[in-house]
Write a protein that holds these residues in place. Structure first.
Motif, short mmCIF file in Angstrom:
data_model
loop_
_atom_site.label_atom_id
_atom_site.label_comp_id
_atom_site.label_asym_id
_atom_site.label_seq_id
_atom_site.Cartn_x
_atom_site.Cartn_y
_atom_site.Cartn_z
N TRP A 1 2.18 -5.76 -6.66
CA TRP A 1 2.12 -4.32 -6.91
C TRP A 1 1.12 -3.66 -5.98
O TRP A 1 0.09 -4.26 -5.63
N GLY A 2 1.41 -2.42 -5.61
CA GLY A 2 0.45 -1.62 -4.88
C GLY A 2 -0.52 -0.94 -5.83
O GLY A 2 -0.42 -1.08 -7.05
N GLN A 3 -1.44 -0.17 -5.27
CA GLN A 3 -2.48 0.48 -6.07
C GLN A 3 -2.05 1.82 -6.62
O GLN A 3 -2.71 2.38 -7.49
N GLY A 4 -0.94 2.34 -6.12
CA GLY A 4 -0.41 3.60 -6.62
C GLY A 4 -0.84 4.80 -5.80
O GLY A 4 -1.87 4.79 -5.12
N THR A 5 -0.03 5.84 -5.86
CA THR A 5 -0.35 7.11 -5.21
C THR A 5 0.03 8.24 -6.16
O THR A 5 1.08 8.20 -6.80
N GLN A 6 -0.85 9.24 -6.26
CA GLN A 6 -0.67 10.32 -7.22
C GLN A 6 0.28 11.39 -6.69
O GLN A 6 0.13 11.85 -5.56
N VAL A 7 1.22 11.77 -7.53
CA VAL A 7 2.11 12.90 -7.24
C VAL A 7 1.91 13.92 -8.35
O VAL A 7 2.04 13.60 -9.52
N THR A 8 1.60 15.15 -7.95
CA THR A 8 1.40 16.23 -8.92
C THR A 8 2.34 17.38 -8.57
O THR A 8 2.31 17.89 -7.46
N VAL A 9 3.18 17.75 -9.52
CA VAL A 9 4.13 18.84 -9.32
C VAL A 9 3.74 19.97 -10.26
O VAL A 9 3.71 19.80 -11.48
N ARG B 1 13.08 -7.78 -2.98
CA ARG B 1 13.56 -6.51 -3.50
C ARG B 1 12.34 -5.65 -3.79
O ARG B 1 11.33 -6.15 -4.29
N ILE B 2 12.41 -4.37 -3.48
CA ILE B 2 11.28 -3.47 -3.69
C ILE B 2 11.67 -2.42 -4.75
O ILE B 2 12.74 -1.81 -4.67
N GLY B 3 10.80 -2.25 -5.70
CA GLY B 3 11.03 -1.26 -6.74
C GLY B 3 9.92 -0.21 -6.76
O GLY B 3 8.81 -0.44 -6.28
N TRP B 4 10.27 0.94 -7.28
CA TRP B 4 9.30 2.01 -7.51
C TRP B 4 9.24 2.29 -9.01
O TRP B 4 10.28 2.35 -9.69
N SER B 5 8.04 2.46 -9.49
CA SER B 5 7.81 2.85 -10.88
C SER B 5 6.80 3.98 -10.89
O SER B 5 6.16 4.25 -9.87
N ARG B 6 6.65 4.61 -12.03
CA ARG B 6 5.66 5.68 -12.14
C ARG B 6 5.07 5.67 -13.53
O ARG B 6 5.70 5.21 -14.49
N GLN B 7 3.86 6.19 -13.61
CA GLN B 7 3.19 6.28 -14.90
C GLN B 7 2.48 7.62 -15.02
O GLN B 7 1.60 7.93 -14.21
N ALA B 8 2.90 8.40 -15.99
CA ALA B 8 2.28 9.68 -16.27
C ALA B 8 1.15 9.48 -17.28
O ALA B 8 1.17 8.51 -18.04
N VAL C 1 1.49 8.76 -11.37
CA VAL C 1 1.08 7.83 -10.31
C VAL C 1 2.29 6.96 -10.01
O VAL C 1 2.89 6.38 -10.92
N TYR C 2 2.65 6.89 -8.74
CA TYR C 2 3.82 6.14 -8.31
C TYR C 2 3.38 4.81 -7.69
O TYR C 2 2.48 4.78 -6.84
N VAL D 1 0.85 -1.19 0.00
CA VAL D 1 0.00 0.00 0.00
C VAL D 1 0.89 1.24 0.00
O VAL D 1 1.67 1.44 0.95
N GLU D 2 0.77 2.05 -1.04
CA GLU D 2 1.52 3.30 -1.12
C GLU D 2 0.75 4.44 -0.45
O GLU D 2 -0.48 4.43 -0.43
N SER D 3 1.50 5.40 0.06
CA SER D 3 0.90 6.60 0.63
C SER D 3 1.90 7.73 0.53
O SER D 3 3.09 7.51 0.22
N GLY D 4 1.43 8.94 0.80
CA GLY D 4 2.32 10.10 0.83
C GLY D 4 2.26 10.97 -0.40
O GLY D 4 2.93 12.01 -0.46
#
Length: 119
Positions: free
Chosen positions: A109-117, A33-40, A93-94, A5-8
């Motif tokens: 995989w987690g469900q993702g968390t949105q990052v907006t810059v 091993r834990i990885g991070w990915s993102r999808q715009a 979304v990360y 579960v992602e958060s933050g």
């Protein structure tokens, strides 16, 4: 089996920082091993970075190297990614994902968390 579960995630101005967390359930977290990915929007999923089971080794995509730092606390079953000097192109979304030693890819995989810059 590992549930993630992602958060933050949230909204931040360019140049700002965020810290994402990936909390895992399951007794075998430290063996993954834990990885991070993102999808715009409109783009393919992009690898961001990963951390070894013991936390002593990390790998980063060139696009985030020097700005993002991945760490883990196996006692808390949690992996973090500290994101500094954020840019508008970091908007996505990360996702975090787990890969066991025997696996060739990330199976959980987690469900993702949105990052907006915003610039």
């Amino acid at each position: 089996q590992v549930q993630l579960v992602e958060s933050g995630g949230g909204s931040v101005q360019a140049g700002g920082s965020l810290r994402l967390s990936c909390a895992a359930s399951g007794r075998t977290f430290s063996s993954h091993r834990i990885g991070w990915s993102r999808q715009a929007p409109g783009k393919e999923r992009e690898f961001v970075g990963s951390i070894s089971r013991g936390g002593d080794s990390t790998v980063y995509a060139d696009s985030v190297k020097g700005r993002f730092t991945i760490s883990r606390d196996n006692a808390k079953n949690t992996v973090y990614v500290q994101m500094n000097s954020l840019k508008s192109e970091d908007t996505a979304v990360y996702y975090c994902a787990a890969r066991s030693v025997a696996a060739s890819g990330y199976a959980f995989w987690g469900q993702g968390t949105q990052v907006t810059v915003s610039s």
